[in-house]
Write an enzyme that holds these catalytic residues in place. Structure first.
Site, PDB file in Angstrom:
ATOM      1  N   SER A   1      -6.785   3.152   4.526  1.00 22.47           N
ATOM      2  CA  SER A   1      -5.371   3.256   4.232  1.00 22.47           C
ATOM      3  C   SER A   1      -4.961   2.129   3.286  1.00 22.47           C
ATOM      4  O   SER A   1      -5.589   1.936   2.259  1.00 22.47           O
ATOM      5  CB  SER A   1      -4.576   3.245   5.534  1.00 22.47           C
ATOM      6  OG  SER A   1      -3.287   3.730   5.334  1.00 22.47           O
TER       7      SER A   1
ATOM      8  N   HIS B   1      -6.978  10.909   8.623  1.00 26.52           N
ATOM      9  CA  HIS B   1      -6.814   9.592   8.022  1.00 26.52           C
ATOM     10  C   HIS B   1      -7.978   8.664   8.371  1.00 26.52           C
ATOM     11  O   HIS B   1      -8.237   8.408   9.542  1.00 26.52           O
ATOM     12  CB  HIS B   1      -5.492   9.001   8.505  1.00 26.52           C
ATOM     13  CG  HIS B   1      -4.931   7.949   7.622  1.00 26.52           C
ATOM     14  ND1 HIS B   1      -4.898   8.049   6.247  1.00 26.52           N
ATOM     15  CD2 HIS B   1      -4.351   6.749   7.900  1.00 26.52           C
ATOM     16  CE1 HIS B   1      -4.321   6.983   5.732  1.00 26.52           C
ATOM     17  NE2 HIS B   1      -3.998   6.170   6.712  1.00 26.52           N
TER      18      HIS B   1
ATOM     19  N   ASP C   1      -5.671  14.916   5.632  1.00 24.35           N
ATOM     20  CA  ASP C   1      -4.861  13.696   5.668  1.00 24.35           C
ATOM     21  C   ASP C   1      -3.785  13.776   4.589  1.00 24.35           C
ATOM     22  O   ASP C   1      -4.113  13.886   3.399  1.00 24.35           O
ATOM     23  CB  ASP C   1      -5.752  12.481   5.427  1.00 24.35           C
ATOM     24  CG  ASP C   1      -4.985  11.172   5.343  1.00 24.35           C
ATOM     25  OD1 ASP C   1      -3.817  11.132   5.796  1.00 24.35           O
ATOM     26  OD2 ASP C   1      -5.549  10.198   4.815  1.00 24.35           O
TER      27      ASP C   1
END
Length: 496
Positions: A177, A453, A428
């Site tokens: 991320s 994710h 995601d």
């Protein structure tokens, strides 16, 4: 400014409602509820240490230092010069990321690797000015990507210099991320300090003028629709039902009871309730993992599938529809049955929402919008001017629209960057801002259909599909090639 909290991020990377000002900015990892349980590490044989770090790496006018926390495991590391796997901490307590990055723990023995997870400045316990760190701009102003990357650079050099046998250890930097963005950017900025980067679910292309702001919410909606079109349609129709019910005292009491709120709420807070619910719908597509998980909340395997079992009748009347929505929401808020009530104004301290809100206002400007047609959320436009005005009201600063693109290149990294893996699960929503096509022989895109994710960074689980297992193996193969090349040709001995 009206806003919906439909995903961050937490990295991240990230829409927030803080101190009453509504600033539009989803980032991974911001879309969840308050988590209060103490943090511990489920892995063994590690140490928690602190590194004396500079507050300011780029001038000589501030010589303050702070204690930056990190987790280190040398259980499988072989001296001299075994590799170092370094996790670039992102927007939260470092234990959260260490617990949810089993990929590093699971494979360190095979590579004889040292493991380090370093906490990002201004998060967890790594607060340059303690509780006053976010109090004003003179203290908070050192919260930047550049400073964070410089933290990691200084620390990595120190590890080379101070750990016996590590003088020539190659470093592989990893992150998911916002941490994945940092990993990629670290490789671009400090290529001499690492042999390569694994940037998982890193939305480095989710910036103004190069990103379609509806991308996130379209993918999030598709994740619900793929389980059942009636599921996403129920959510789409729920917003007007909530607004109609909120117009009367009895309706608000009904809403408060259904969503198990800690207190009844006045009509002027209906937007806060909607944002809270939308936040959950925006978060679940990130974490619709095939195995039970507790990254942001304790959840069953494939939680959206469980949610959609309740959302089968979008044509119901307002109260029936909201009853089903509330049952579905409880999969996220109270799957274990331990939650007494829900506080819709609280954010997730584990993921440092105040600090992320500041970063989102300065240089991490990640546009998100919805049109209510191609997605299941209320229509919400995004304009840079309105966004920046909200940041100016909140912090007295203007958002830096192009800073990240100027510093790191955006779409133009293939001219100079090498040895970066960009992995993205295609379910995601953050993949809409990710690198999905291989850019060169050494800038490799790994697309993982069905994954969410940074799912590839999680520990291997019993329900992991074959394509996910193959993606992890491909990543390990590439990392192995980087290390082999380094040991054969490019060893760097750190003597400074």
């Amino acid at each position: 400014m009206k806003i919906s909290l439909v995903i961050l991020i937490n990295l991240s990377i990230f829409f927030l409602l803080i101190d009453g000002l509504k600033i539009q900015n989803h980032h991974h990892h911001q879309h969840h509820l308050s988590l209060t349980q103490p943090l511990s590490l489920k892995y063994s044989n590690f140490q928690v240490k602190y590194f004396q770090q500079k507050v300011d790496h780029f001038s000589y006018s501030n010589n303050d230092t702070f204690e930056q926390r990190y987790i280190i495991s040398t259980e499988h590391w072989k001296s001299p010069n075994g590799p170092i796997w370094f996790y670039a901490g992102n927007e939260g307590d470092i234990f959260t990321f260490a617990n949810n990055t089993g990929f590093m723990w699971d494979n360190a023995k095979k590579f004889s690797a040292m493991i380090i997870f370093m906490e990002h400045r201004y998060y967890g316990e790594s607060m340059p000015y303690g509780k006053k760190s976010m109090q004003n701009l003179s203290m908070a102003g050192y919260l930047t990507v550049e400073q964070a990357l410089a933290d990691y650079a200084d620390f990595i050099v120190d590890i080379h210099m101070t750990i016996n046998g590590a003088r020539s250890s190659p470093v592989v930097i990893m992150g998911g991320s916002y941490g994945g963005m940092l990993a990629a950017w670290f490789r671009i900025k400090y290529p001499h300090l690492c042999v390569g980067a694994l940037a998982a679910s890193a939305p480095i292309l989710q910036f103004p003028d190069i990103y379609d702001c509806e991308g996130y919410n379209r993918i999030a909606t598709k994740d619900f629709t793929n389980y059942s079109p009636k599921c996403s349609e129920s959510i789409r129709r729920s917003w007007s039902a909530i607004r109609r019910l909120a117009k009367t005292y009895d309706g608000r009491k009904f809403l408060s009871e259904q969503f198990q709120l800690c207190e009844e709420f006045p009509e002027q807070l209906v937007q806060t309730l909607i944002d809270w619910i939308a936040n959950i719908w925006g978060t679940l597509p990130m974490i619709d993992y095939p195995n039970p998980a507790d990254f942001l909340s304790k959840l069953p395997a494939y939680p959206i599938k469980v949610v959609c079992q309740y959302l089968t009748e979008p044509d119901s009347n307002d109260k029936q529809l909201i009853q089903s929505i509330a049952k579905a929401i409880s999969v996220y808020t109270n799957y274990t049955g331990d939650t007494e009530c829900n506080k819709i104004n609280e954010s997730n301290d584990r993921l440092g929402t105040n600090a992320w809100d500041f970063q989102a206002c300065t240089e991490m400007v990640l546009p998100e919008c919805s049109n209510g047609v191609d997605d299941m959320f209320e229509p919400e436009k995004w304009t840079f001017d309105e966004f920046s005005a909200g940041c100016r009201q909140k912090y007295g600063i203007n958002s830096d629209r192009y800073k990240a693109l100027i510093m790191f290149g955006g779409k133009h990294i293939s001219h100079t960057a090498t040895n970066i893996i960009f992995s993205n699960g295609l379910r995601d929503p953050w993949s809409a801002g990710g690198v999905l096509e291989t850019l060169s022989d050494t800038l490799i895109a790994i697309k993982i259909p069905g994954a969410c994710h940074h799912e590839d960074l999680r520990s291997q689980g019993p329900n992991d599909p074959k394509i996910l297992l193959e993606a992890r193996e491909q990543e390990l193969q590439i990392i192995g090639d980087w290390l082999q090349s380094y040991y054969k040709q490019n060893q760097i001995e750190f003597k400074f």
